[in-house]
Design an enzyme around this catalytic site. Structure first.
Site, PDB file in Angstrom:
ATOM      1  N   GLY A  71       0.832  -1.153  -0.046  1.00  4.27           N
ATOM      2  CA  GLY A  71      -0.080   0.047  -0.076  1.00  4.27           C
ATOM      3  C   GLY A  71       0.742   1.276   0.007  1.00  4.27           C
ATOM      4  O   GLY A  71       0.498   2.274  -0.831  1.00  4.27           O
ATOM      5  N   SER A  72       1.822   1.115   0.805  1.00  4.07           N
ATOM      6  CA  SER A  72       2.798   2.507   0.864  1.00  4.07           C
ATOM      7  C   SER A  72       3.518   2.733  -0.694  1.00  4.07           C
ATOM      8  O   SER A  72       3.386   3.965  -0.969  1.00  4.07           O
ATOM      9  CB  SER A  72       3.920   2.273   1.986  1.00  4.07           C
ATOM     10  OG  SER A  72       3.403   2.059   3.174  1.00  4.07           O
ATOM     11  N   ASN A 151      -7.549   4.723   8.724  1.00  6.08           N
ATOM     12  CA  ASN A 151      -7.354   3.371   9.013  1.00  6.08           C
ATOM     13  C   ASN A 151      -7.274   3.536  10.754  1.00  6.08           C
ATOM     14  O   ASN A 151      -7.207   2.675  11.463  1.00  6.08           O
ATOM     15  CB  ASN A 151      -5.733   3.319   8.882  1.00  6.08           C
ATOM     16  CG  ASN A 151      -4.880   4.427   8.799  1.00  6.08           C
ATOM     17  OD1 ASN A 151      -4.964   5.352   8.184  1.00  6.08           O
ATOM     18  ND2 ASN A 151      -3.569   4.348   9.493  1.00  6.08           N
ATOM     19  N   GLN A 179      -7.850   0.497   3.309  1.00  9.53           N
ATOM     20  CA  GLN A 179      -8.702   0.055   4.354  1.00  9.53           C
ATOM     21  C   GLN A 179     -10.054  -0.465   3.892  1.00  9.53           C
ATOM     22  O   GLN A 179     -10.604  -1.217   4.602  1.00  9.53           O
ATOM     23  CB  GLN A 179      -8.784   1.187   5.365  1.00  9.53           C
ATOM     24  CG  GLN A 179      -7.726   1.424   6.337  1.00  9.53           C
ATOM     25  CD  GLN A 179      -7.098   0.131   7.179  1.00  9.53           C
ATOM     26  OE1 GLN A 179      -8.136  -0.666   7.483  1.00  9.53           O
ATOM     27  NE2 GLN A 179      -5.880  -0.091   7.658  1.00  9.53           N
ATOM     28  N   SER A 199      -3.695  -2.834  -0.781  1.00 10.15           N
ATOM     29  CA  SER A 199      -2.747  -3.544  -0.101  1.00 10.15           C
ATOM     30  C   SER A 199      -3.257  -4.905   0.347  1.00 10.15           C
ATOM     31  O   SER A 199      -4.079  -4.937   0.810  1.00 10.15           O
ATOM     32  CB  SER A 199      -2.245  -2.949   1.005  1.00 10.15           C
ATOM     33  OG  SER A 199      -1.088  -3.472   1.578  1.00 10.15           O
ATOM     34  N   HIS A 201      -2.502  -7.491   2.238  1.00  8.32           N
ATOM     35  CA  HIS A 201      -2.326  -8.117   3.791  1.00  8.32           C
ATOM     36  C   HIS A 201      -3.503  -7.397   4.616  1.00  8.32           C
ATOM     37  O   HIS A 201      -3.663  -7.854   5.646  1.00  8.32           O
ATOM     38  CB  HIS A 201      -1.013  -7.886   4.355  1.00  8.32           C
ATOM     39  CG  HIS A 201      -0.663  -6.547   4.730  1.00  8.32           C
ATOM     40  ND1 HIS A 201      -0.868  -6.031   5.648  1.00  8.32           N
ATOM     41  CD2 HIS A 201      -0.030  -5.547   4.041  1.00  8.32           C
ATOM     42  CE1 HIS A 201      -0.521  -4.788   5.852  1.00  8.32           C
ATOM     43  NE2 HIS A 201      -0.231  -4.467   4.799  1.00  8.32           N
ATOM     44  N   THR A 237      11.180  -7.981 -11.525  1.00  7.15           N
ATOM     45  CA  THR A 237      10.485  -9.336 -11.929  1.00  7.15           C
ATOM     46  C   THR A 237       9.414  -9.501 -10.772  1.00  7.15           C
ATOM     47  O   THR A 237       9.360  -9.305  -9.874  1.00  7.15           O
ATOM     48  CB  THR A 237      11.693 -10.579 -11.229  1.00  7.15           C
ATOM     49  OG1 THR A 237      12.580 -10.292 -12.078  1.00  7.15           O
ATOM     50  CG2 THR A 237      11.042 -11.942 -11.776  1.00  7.15           C
ATOM     51  N   CYS A 325       2.688   1.522  12.527  1.00  8.01           N
ATOM     52  CA  CYS A 325       3.855   1.949  12.225  1.00  8.01           C
ATOM     53  C   CYS A 325       4.673   3.065  12.767  1.00  8.01           C
ATOM     54  O   CYS A 325       5.544   3.391  12.654  1.00  8.01           O
ATOM     55  CB  CYS A 325       3.675   2.273  10.626  1.00  8.01           C
ATOM     56  SG  CYS A 325       2.418   3.021  10.027  1.00  8.01           S
TER      57      CYS A 325
HETATM   58  C1  LIG Z   1      -4.827   3.690   4.882  1.00 10.02           C
HETATM   59  C2  LIG Z   1      -3.603   2.859   4.544  1.00 10.02           C
HETATM   60  N1  LIG Z   1      -2.803   3.291   3.746  1.00 10.02           N
HETATM   61  C3  LIG Z   1      -1.738   2.738   3.523  1.00 10.02           C
HETATM   62  C4  LIG Z   1      -1.058   1.666   4.363  1.00 10.02           C
HETATM   63  C5  LIG Z   1       0.253   1.038   3.959  1.00 10.02           C
HETATM   64  O1  LIG Z   1       0.184  -0.387   3.583  1.00 10.02           O
HETATM   65  P1  LIG Z   1       1.357  -1.214   3.377  1.00 10.02           P
HETATM   66  O2  LIG Z   1       1.674  -1.309   4.970  1.00 10.02           O
HETATM   67  O3  LIG Z   1       0.800  -2.318   2.812  1.00 10.02           O
HETATM   68  O4  LIG Z   1       2.430  -0.531   2.838  1.00 10.02           O
HETATM   69  C6  LIG Z   1      -2.017   1.364   5.328  1.00 10.02           C
HETATM   70  C7  LIG Z   1      -1.364   0.073   6.414  1.00 10.02           C
HETATM   71  O5  LIG Z   1      -0.302   0.048   6.881  1.00 10.02           O
HETATM   72  C8  LIG Z   1      -3.128   1.912   5.552  1.00 10.02           C
HETATM   73  O6  LIG Z   1      -3.957   1.387   6.586  1.00 10.02           O
HETATM   74  C1  LIG Z   2      22.019  -7.135 -12.537  1.00  4.52           C
HETATM   75  C2  LIG Z   2      20.607  -7.108 -12.172  1.00  4.52           C
HETATM   76  N1  LIG Z   2      20.108  -5.912 -11.663  1.00  4.52           N
HETATM   77  C3  LIG Z   2      18.840  -5.720 -11.341  1.00  4.52           C
HETATM   78  C4  LIG Z   2      17.992  -6.770 -11.435  1.00  4.52           C
HETATM   79  C5  LIG Z   2      16.550  -6.582 -11.286  1.00  4.52           C
HETATM   80  O1  LIG Z   2      16.106  -7.236 -10.024  1.00  4.52           O
HETATM   81  P1  LIG Z   2      14.741  -7.653  -9.932  1.00  4.52           P
HETATM   82  O2  LIG Z   2      13.973  -8.353 -10.850  1.00  4.52           O
HETATM   83  O3  LIG Z   2      14.460  -8.641  -8.537  1.00  4.52           O
HETATM   84  O4  LIG Z   2      13.714  -6.333  -9.625  1.00  4.52           O
HETATM   85  C6  LIG Z   2      18.381  -7.957 -12.216  1.00  4.52           C
HETATM   86  C7  LIG Z   2      17.203  -9.075 -12.619  1.00  4.52           C
HETATM   87  O5  LIG Z   2      16.352  -9.005 -13.136  1.00  4.52           O
HETATM   88  C8  LIG Z   2      19.719  -8.130 -12.529  1.00  4.52           C
HETATM   89  O6  LIG Z   2      20.155  -9.147 -13.055  1.00  4.52           O
END
Ligand SMILES: Cc1ncc(COP(=O)(O)O)c(C=O)c1O
Ligand SMILES: Cc1ncc(COP(=O)(O)O)c(C=O)c1O
Lengths: 386, 126, 386, 126
Positions: A71-72, A151, A179, A199, A201, A237, A325
């Site tokens: 979410g963030s 929240n 939320q 988000s 979770h 990825t 948080c």
């Molecule tokens: C309203 C709201 N926005 C954003 C977030 C951030 O989500 P996350 O923890 O998945 O980054 C939360 C919860 O932490 C939230 O309650």
């Molecule tokens: C050298 C290098 N840097 C960065 C990345 C990016 O990683 P990710 O796919 O976990 O974002 C990769 C692979 O995709 C990589 O081989």
């Protein structure tokens, strides 16, 4: 004795069915979805299927969904992304004073980098003042970002009307639906939103995965540059198991959301009444009815939140002071101050947030435990003189 | 946040010396409800020895535990000895505090200081 | 017949032991690590334990480790974070011309926003020219970012020397160690690096989790603002299962890395020799010995990479043209052009990347299948006239 | 990338009409090795009807499949009919192409056009 978990707004347990759906994507169908060979088609198809599920739930097109890590990240991507993409057009952003820190601190960051931000006041129930919104708009305004539901205090905002105002003025409108999504209906057309944060979770999906809805035609600069994933809007990825889990969680929410919202709203209201009936000098924060089905936020005069939480924990009840948080912060909640609470009262607030597994028995147990805790703490408080 | 030590939780669960002393020889009142911490410390002094101490605290778990520990530490000490009880001494007696909670032990030190100051002022008047 | 998977540089299967370690954190120990109640301590302790494992592997302090969602996020965070934090000091960044797109496109983005970037040339084996680096440094230089090993051609850079030059000049030094960490030794002090990117899914950890090492004292602005997680350097509810999985993968890598590197290097060299012995007009790209133990990158004259991959796929062999994320691009690899290949030759390259499960038998099978494929495609190529 | 259709894969696996025609009536040579695609199309024309067509292609799966399909489509057609074979016709005959690969069908159309143009020029000379 099992824990009584009343902190579903902080995070939820991943639904076993969700985990089940994820498992094949760890070491069976592990192919990189961007690869060309046929074994990658399984993971590619699976994430496109998840994308369709999320899109359908929102009334959106799959191409308008970008998977993220949280979410963030969604909030940062939305706000910084629009700010950067539209900076030639203007440098003014409007938000509310009760946003989650992911929105608030992103706005503060932009303020240090040449943008100006208006923080809209809210009324005592936590609802954004629409007339103030209209007044705040200038020709420089490029983005309005107001959360769907808060929240901490659970208040649900008039998003549809805010969206109308934004559209009338040609301003991009983002809402943080972290939320609400999965708990109450969220339809991007009904709500008139252009960008929307989700988000996983928060509704029984896995941690570490989110989704951002971006309406077709809305300009946004990526937060994470790199590879061509997510139609070049978010490099990395793909977190295949996470995305599959998110999709499954959305699918399940679609089935149970309606009945759960009714059940939890009833439990919530009984719980609030029981607490207020049993404990003097306590008040409910947030709107009495325009609130999340699972949110209960109460302030207790003369005592401090953390010491209430610790005592609840001793009774094996998990609750929070509002926002997990910032639990290491000394500042009282900006949300509670915004609705007009004194610092002292704001320090004495506890949020109970219900979930799918929450029973009436559990809440009854809390209602029984709480008065003794409050009494004990008040007895040692220099501020409670009654 | 890092979790509290068992000692902290013990003093939080069963705080020692809660309450007020009637006709105390010194009272310290520190903290600010805006910051979420208020501490009141009461002392009874006989022949320059603190024979009793009580507290009332509005605050987090660490605030309550440090208040409780501070009262325990000062009872039986001379005023001069009590002056040696710094925030560090209180925190160590509790097997440490999480970094974000160290300010609570400051508060206990300040409350004690304020109570002793109040005692001296009352002495002068008499 | 089972797939012969030779694309470990794109992604790896999550080790079953890693998945096993993650499982309890989905719906048993699901507490938000930032929460105050005791049930959250399990997840909190688990991620701190993972942090220690990662730190130990790098020769770093746990406080210097920030968990992220991917290698790309790490690269964006590192580069944008230093650029923003040090913009008062200067606006010049030095990188190499063969970085991953997560670095390259982040630099391009910064170029559009007031920064200047020098892209260092490399020699024919893919090694950055250190004299060019020294020449490129100006008083405005705030960041050097050069990858530890290249993802396409496997060449390992003289990171230690680059770090020395950076340190001598008081410049922050970042390296993308996504392809090396877990495969060859990576020690932040030996390498003289200040910031270092890691991605879980490249060494049998889960997708959707990474880690950024940030040396104590190095200034960096967050990429994701919000809550207080990760010592305020990266907001978001922690991806607990992902982080646990990353920790476990690092632990396992610590045990098998040495022997696997030896085993794979031997397989690699035999494989390269067999291909070059059996197929005319083919060449190895990248440095012959300063290369990743698992990387084999070969160009075949007169034929095009994707059609080779598709034919390999028909034979149930999974390989890639270099970088999975740009497989939808028409441009030939910037890396292969940088080492001096013609466009045409660059288009005809295939990367085989070995893994823990790769056997000699599998590679023998490829050596047998490949000449026929190349012959068939050359027969229909207007560019191969021999 | 979206996967290729079965038809594309069929023509990729078993490309029809691979090769060159000796003494062709028309040859089209299009594309550029820099872009990763080069196509050569050869046609044999009798009484204004394309009686044979062959191709040679350097390029991706889609480039090979569209070349193959284009030759199949033109054989037996009159020159005028062959002119109707646009990139869309080729792509549709292959049950579609992934969006990023649509340029390959353009290439097939261009190669055919070039071959017909070459045929006309040779006719004029004779
Ligand atoms: C309203 C709201 N926005 C954003 C977030 C951030 O989500 P996350 O923890 O998945 O980054 C939360 C919860 O932490 C939230 O309650
Ligand atoms: C050298 C290098 N840097 C960065 C990345 C990016 O990683 P990710 O796919 O976990 O974002 C990769 C692979 O995709 C990589 O081989």
């Amino acid at each position: 004795m099992k824990m009584i978990y009343l902190d579903h707004a902080a995070t939820t347990a991943t639904d076993p069915e969700v985990l089940e759906a994820m498992l094949p994507y760890f070491h069976e169908h592990y192919g990189n979805p961007s690869s060309i060979y046929s074994m990658s088609r399984v993971s590619k198809n699976a994430i496109e299927n998840a994308r369709e599920i999320v899109a359908n739930a929102l009334g959106a097109n799959p191409k308008e969904i970008v998977f993220t890590s949280s979410g963030s990240e969604c909030d940062n991507f939305a706000i910084k992304g629009v700010a950067l993409a539209k900076q030639q057009k203007g440098n003014h952003i409007i938000t509310s004073s009760i946003e989650h820190h992911a929105v608030l601190y992103t706005c503060k960051f932009l303020e240090k980098n040449g943008f100006t931000v208006t923080y809209l006041p809210i009324d005592q129930d936590g609802i954004v003042k629409l007339d103030e919104l209209e007044k705040a708009i200038t020709p420089q305004t490029i983005l309005i970002t107001v959360m769907h539901a808060n929240n901490e205090i659970g208040t649900i905002q008039p998003i549809r009307q805010i969206g109308e105002i934004a559209r009338k003025n040609g301003i991009t409108f983002h809402t943080d639906a972290v939320q609400t999504f999965g708990h109450i209906p969220v339809n991007v057309d009904n709500l008139n939103v252009d960008i929307l944060s989700i988000s996983g979770h928060k509704f029984y999906g896995p941690k570490g995965v989110g989704a951002l809805y971006i309406r077709k035609g809305i300009k946004i600069t990526p937060l994470i540059h790199g590879g061509d994933q997510e139609r070049r809007r978010r490099a990395s990825t793909e977190n295949v198991p996470g995305i599959i889990g998110l999709g499954k969680a959305v699918e399940i929410a679609g089935k149970v959301m309606k009945s759960e919202a009714i059940r939890q709203t009833k439990l919530r209201d009984e719980f609030i009444r029981a607490i207020l009936d049993n404990i003097d000098d306590a008040r409910l924060n947030g709107h009495p009815s325009l609130r999340l089905p699972n949110n209960v936020n109460i302030s207790f005069e003369g005592i401090e939140g953390e010491s209430i939480l610790l005592n609840l924990d001793i009774e094996r009840i998990a609750a929070s002071t509002g926002s997990a948080c910032s639990s290491s912060s000394l500042e009282p909640s900006h949300v509670l101050l915004s609705i007009g609470l004194t610092h002292e009262f704001a320090h004495g607030s506890v949020r109970f947030s219900l979930g799918k597994q929450t029973t009436k028995d559990e809440l009854d147990y809390v209602v029984e435990a709480l008065p003794g805790i409050v009494k004990k703490l008040r007895a040692m408080s220099p501020l409670y003189k009654k | 946040m890092e979790p509290y030590s068992e000692k902290v939780m013990d003093h939080f669960r069963n705080p020692r010396n809660v309450g007020e002393i009637e006709n105390p020889d010194g009272v310290g009142h520190v903290g600010n409800p805006m910051c979420g911490d208020v501490m009141e410390m009461y002392i009874k002094v006989k022949d320059n020895v603190i024979v009793d101490a009580k507290f009332k605290t509005f605050g987090c778990g660490a605030a309550i535990a440090t208040s409780s520990m501070a009262t325990e530490l000062v009872i039986g000490k001379t005023i001069d000895e009590a002056r040696q009880i710094t925030n560090k001494v209180v925190a160590e007696a509790l097997d440490g505090l999480p970094p974000v909670k160290m300010h609570c032990s400051n508060l206990a030190e300040e409350a004690l200081e304020a109570a002793i100051k109040d005692y001296h002022q009352k002495q002068k008047k008499n």
